[in-house]
Each structure stands twice: as C-alpha cells, then as structure tokens.
Motif scaffolding. Sequence first.
Motif: not given
Length: 196
Positions: A57, A60-61, A72-73, A87, A90, A93, A120-121, A127, A129
């Motif tokens: 989590k 962030f892909e 994304v994700e 972004a 994310f 968050n 999420s993050s 976090a 990316i």
Amino acid sequence: MARRDTPEINAGSMADIAFLLLIFFLVTTTMDVDTGISRKLPEKQPEDVVPPILKEKNVFEVNINRRNEILVEGDQYMKVEDLREAAINFIDNGGGTAEALAKEDLKVCSWCEGEKDPASSDHPKKAIISLQSDRGTSYATYISVQNELVGAYTVLRNRYSQKKYGKDFDRLNYEQQKDIKLNIYPQIISEAEPTK
C-alpha cells in the motif's frame, strides 16, 4: 618610361580584423545546452545488503507501455494531466496509525491533508512512487510523466512552506528547504529497468 609601383594592401591589419571578428562571434554566439532531468543516481550497494520490506500500500505504481499509455496501480489508465493529482493524493494520504508508525520511529503525519485512507500510504516518508517504462515508450511521454511526478512533490512542498513560513519553498533558506526535503516530503521515486 618610369615604372609605377603597384599599390599593396597591408595584409597584417586584415588578419587582425579577422581575429577580432572570430572573437566577437565566439563571445556572442549562444550554444544550445542539452536539457534533462536532474537526478542523483544511487550508489552501488554491497551485495550482502538485504532490501527493506515494503508494504504494497506504500508503493504507487506507474507503468508506461510502448503505446505511451499510463497505467496506475495496475488497473487504472490515466492521462498525464491527471497523474499529478493522483500522486499528491497518494503521498499526502497519511493513513498510518500511531502504533504502526511508532515501530519505525515516525510520528503521525499531522501536516497531511489527505483522506487518511488505511489502504493507501502510511506517511510521506514511506510513500514510494515506482515508475516503469517500456523500451518503446517515447521520450516525450517519459519526460512528461517524470515532470508530473516531481511536480506533485513541488506542490506539496510549496503548500507546506506557505503554511509554516508564509512563502514558497524556493524562497526559503537552505536549512528550511533541507528540513522539508528530508523530514516532511522526501522525494522517493524508484525507476525500474524498462521492459522489453
């Protein structure tokens, strides 16, 4: 009949003029400088280093395929213009609980304005990316995606510096900028090898 001397041109002064013109053109001509992305490359790690365990989590892909489509994700196609906002959501968050963050010597993100979504993050320092492109991805698309991801950090850093110091991030002194870069919104972008 007397011979007349033919007039000669003093070539010495011509060489001086040519030399001065050369210097003038060298000084006044502008050279195109290649532009690129400012990145500090990671140092080579020793082979016995164990990679850290990451919660899914907190990653962030962002994947760019050979048709320049952004995934994304793993399940959501997105336009480049929407990537910055995703972004920001994310990174900002701040969904980690005090107990979970205390184990990693982190405090709850009191400055985060995100949804505090537990899926999420956990914290801006956690976090990550993850960016992966394809070898067929166009350079323009890759640069646009990079720009949006770095722009997300710029927006968050500016927002924080406006609240705390009353001015934009780039107008802060070195120590204030360093504090925000290291402790508040560190830029963590991982670039994977392009797929074939």
